[in-house]
Design a protein around this motif. Structure first.
Motif, PDB file in Angstrom:
ATOM      1  N   ASP A   1       0.849  -1.194   0.000  1.00 33.37           N
ATOM      2  CA  ASP A   1       0.000   0.000   0.000  1.00 33.37           C
ATOM      3  C   ASP A   1       0.880   1.239   0.000  1.00 33.37           C
ATOM      4  N   LEU A   2       0.267   2.384  -0.243  1.00 34.72           N
ATOM      5  CA  LEU A   2       1.000   3.648  -0.241  1.00 34.72           C
ATOM      6  C   LEU A   2       1.225   4.105   1.196  1.00 34.72           C
ATOM      7  N   TYR A   3       2.374   4.712   1.410  1.00 38.84           N
ATOM      8  CA  TYR A   3       2.615   5.337   2.710  1.00 38.84           C
ATOM      9  C   TYR A   3       1.692   6.552   2.864  1.00 38.84           C
ATOM     10  N   GLU A   4       1.442   6.917   4.096  1.00 41.79           N
ATOM     11  CA  GLU A   4       0.553   8.043   4.396  1.00 41.79           C
ATOM     12  C   GLU A   4       1.083   9.338   3.777  1.00 41.79           C
ATOM     13  N   GLY A   5       0.199  10.069   3.133  1.00 42.85           N
ATOM     14  CA  GLY A   5       0.529  11.382   2.604  1.00 42.85           C
ATOM     15  C   GLY A   5       1.151  11.408   1.223  1.00 42.85           C
ATOM     16  N   ILE A   6       1.349  10.233   0.606  1.00 39.33           N
ATOM     17  CA  ILE A   6       2.016  10.193  -0.695  1.00 39.33           C
ATOM     18  C   ILE A   6       1.221  10.942  -1.753  1.00 39.33           C
ATOM     19  N   ARG A   7      -0.021  10.555  -1.943  1.00 41.49           N
ATOM     20  CA  ARG A   7      -0.816  11.159  -3.013  1.00 41.49           C
ATOM     21  C   ARG A   7      -0.982  12.665  -2.788  1.00 41.49           C
ATOM     22  N   GLU A   8      -1.245  13.054  -1.548  1.00 41.73           N
ATOM     23  CA  GLU A   8      -1.446  14.472  -1.252  1.00 41.73           C
ATOM     24  C   GLU A   8      -0.186  15.284  -1.530  1.00 41.73           C
ATOM     25  N   THR A   9       0.969  14.745  -1.176  1.00 39.58           N
ATOM     26  CA  THR A   9       2.222  15.453  -1.428  1.00 39.58           C
ATOM     27  C   THR A   9       2.504  15.573  -2.924  1.00 39.58           C
ATOM     28  N   LEU A  10       2.272  14.500  -3.669  1.00 41.69           N
ATOM     29  CA  LEU A  10       2.469  14.547  -5.115  1.00 41.69           C
ATOM     30  C   LEU A  10       1.538  15.577  -5.753  1.00 41.69           C
ATOM     31  N   GLU A  11       0.331  15.685  -5.252  1.00 43.45           N
ATOM     32  CA  GLU A  11      -0.611  16.663  -5.790  1.00 43.45           C
ATOM     33  C   GLU A  11      -0.104  18.091  -5.564  1.00 43.45           C
ATOM     34  N   ILE A  12       0.443  18.339  -4.378  1.00 46.74           N
ATOM     35  CA  ILE A  12       0.971  19.680  -4.088  1.00 46.74           C
ATOM     36  C   ILE A  12       2.157  19.998  -4.994  1.00 46.74           C
ATOM     37  N   LEU A  13       3.069  19.057  -5.139  1.00 46.80           N
ATOM     38  CA  LEU A  13       4.224  19.288  -6.010  1.00 46.80           C
ATOM     39  C   LEU A  13       3.777  19.548  -7.441  1.00 46.80           C
ATOM     40  N   LYS A  14       2.856  18.723  -7.918  1.00 40.50           N
ATOM     41  CA  LYS A  14       2.393  18.854  -9.300  1.00 40.50           C
ATOM     42  C   LYS A  14       1.697  20.191  -9.529  1.00 40.50           C
ATOM     43  N   SER A  15       0.889  20.599  -8.567  1.00 41.14           N
ATOM     44  CA  SER A  15       0.136  21.844  -8.728  1.00 41.14           C
ATOM     45  C   SER A  15       1.041  23.066  -8.678  1.00 41.14           C
ATOM     46  N   ASN A  16       2.262  22.891  -8.182  1.00 42.65           N
ATOM     47  CA  ASN A  16       3.222  23.989  -8.123  1.00 42.65           C
ATOM     48  C   ASN A  16       4.316  23.854  -9.181  1.00 42.65           C
ATOM     49  N   SER A  17       4.034  23.063 -10.209  1.00 35.46           N
ATOM     50  CA  SER A  17       4.908  22.931 -11.385  1.00 35.46           C
ATOM     51  C   SER A  17       6.285  22.353 -11.065  1.00 35.46           C
ATOM     52  N   ILE A  18       6.368  21.575  -9.985  1.00 38.10           N
ATOM     53  CA  ILE A  18       7.586  20.832  -9.687  1.00 38.10           C
ATOM     54  C   ILE A  18       7.589  19.577 -10.558  1.00 38.10           C
ATOM     55  N   LYS A  19       8.661  19.330 -11.286  1.00 34.50           N
ATOM     56  CA  LYS A  19       8.765  18.114 -12.062  1.00 34.50           C
ATOM     57  C   LYS A  19       8.953  16.927 -11.118  1.00 34.50           C
ATOM     58  N   ILE A  20       8.340  15.806 -11.471  1.00 33.49           N
ATOM     59  CA  ILE A  20       8.366  14.617 -10.619  1.00 33.49           C
ATOM     60  C   ILE A  20       8.815  13.425 -11.446  1.00 33.49           C
ATOM     61  N   SER A  21       9.785  12.694 -10.927  1.00 31.44           N
ATOM     62  CA  SER A  21      10.256  11.500 -11.623  1.00 31.44           C
ATOM     63  C   SER A  21      10.380  10.339 -10.644  1.00 31.44           C
ATOM     64  N   LEU A  22      10.541   9.156 -11.213  1.00 31.96           N
ATOM     65  CA  LEU A  22      10.732   7.930 -10.435  1.00 31.96           C
ATOM     66  C   LEU A  22      12.021   7.268 -10.891  1.00 31.96           C
ATOM     67  N   LEU A  23      12.834   6.846  -9.931  1.00 36.36           N
ATOM     68  CA  LEU A  23      14.054   6.108 -10.230  1.00 36.36           C
ATOM     69  C   LEU A  23      14.105   4.882  -9.332  1.00 36.36           C
ATOM     70  N   THR A  24      14.005   3.707  -9.931  1.00 34.54           N
ATOM     71  CA  THR A  24      13.928   2.464  -9.174  1.00 34.54           C
ATOM     72  C   THR A  24      14.787   1.394  -9.831  1.00 34.54           C
ATOM     73  N   THR A  25      15.209   0.420  -9.026  1.00 38.48           N
ATOM     74  CA  THR A  25      15.951  -0.718  -9.570  1.00 38.48           C
ATOM     75  C   THR A  25      15.017  -1.772 -10.143  1.00 38.48           C
ATOM     76  N   LYS A  26      13.706  -1.582 -10.009  1.00 36.90           N
ATOM     77  CA  LYS A  26      12.765  -2.492 -10.666  1.00 36.90           C
ATOM     78  C   LYS A  26      12.850  -2.318 -12.182  1.00 36.90           C
TER      79      LYS A  26
END
Length: 235
Positions: free
Chosen positions: A102-127
């Motif tokens: 499951d998602l950790y608490e606050g993940i979606r809300e934090t991503l929404e704030i970053l996105k709404s403020n034009s912060i670029k968001i990326s994912l870097l994983t060993t998967k």
């Protein structure tokens, strides 16, 4: 903290000041997704299916999540004759156990704030690339991410700097204006090697004293603290 985040969103997404940090790159497991049980169950199921003998204590295994499977198997002296076939089988089995994540608490809300403020968001994983994309889709997070970088042939994985540098080049944002966020020493070292700021979360798969020994720029106990970090980076 979660209530505060929701209140911020309901107030028409209060604008952050002009940021020095313009791009946040997230790790996946232990940072966005609480996935240890899924990973462990998938690993043991795959080893069983392939008839591979192993001793794999769950608590010790969890402390190594984020490292490449080759390194983990070498540590536990597990002989995997055909590693590529193991990975192929593992990927098929993964979603049999995905409901243990499951998602950790606050993940979606934090991503929404970053996105709404034009912060670029990326994912870097060993998967693997395709698996990383499927996991984001499963949790309805894919629309938040401008770039998703999973394991790809010919590109070194964390802690090498190359994947983070490639992400920044793709986004046309300097590495110096990037914040690498993860839960392990691999994330800290990747960011430092590339020249970005680094932020490590304490709720993931590493002991806090180990994390501190790598001297990240920031250490946070919950993901919503990122909003203050980015705001405080204002020029």
């Amino acid at each position: 903290m979660l209530i505060v985040l929701i209140q911020i969103l309901q107030k028409k997404r209060k604008k952050l000041r002009q940021m020095a940090i313009k791009h946040v790159c997230f790790d996946l497991d232990g940072t966005l997704v609480r996935s240890a049980k899924t990973i462990y169950k998938t690993t043991t199921e795959t080893l069983n299916q392939l008839g591979i003998n192993y001793t794999l204590p769950e608590d010790k295994f969890n402390q190594m999540i984020g490292q490449h499977f080759k390194d983990i198997f070498e540590y536990f002296s597990i002989n995997v004759p055909d590693f590529e076939y193991y990975i192929k089988t593992y990927k098929k089995n993964y979603f049999l156990f995905v409901d243990y994540s499951d998602l950790y608490e606050g993940i979606r809300e934090t991503l929404e704030i970053l996105k709404s403020n034009s912060i670029k968001i990326s994912l870097l994983t060993t998967k693997a690339q395709d698996q990383a994309e499927k996991i984001l889709t499963h949790f309805n997070l894919d629309d938040f991410f401008d770039v998703t970088m999973g394991r790809r042939d010919g590109i070194p994985h964390k802690p090498a700097p190359e994947p983070l540098i490639l992400i920044c080049d793709d986004l046309k944002i300097p590495v110096s204006e990037t914040l690498m966020v993860g839960d392990t020493e691999l994330d800290i070292l990747c960011g430092k090697n590339a020249g970005s700021k680094t932020c490590v979360v304490t709720y993931g798969y590493r002991d806090i004293d180990i994390l501190k020994s790598y001297n990240p720029d920031y250490l946070i106990n919950s993901i919503d603290e990122l909003v203050s970090i980015i705001n405080d980076s204002s020029e």
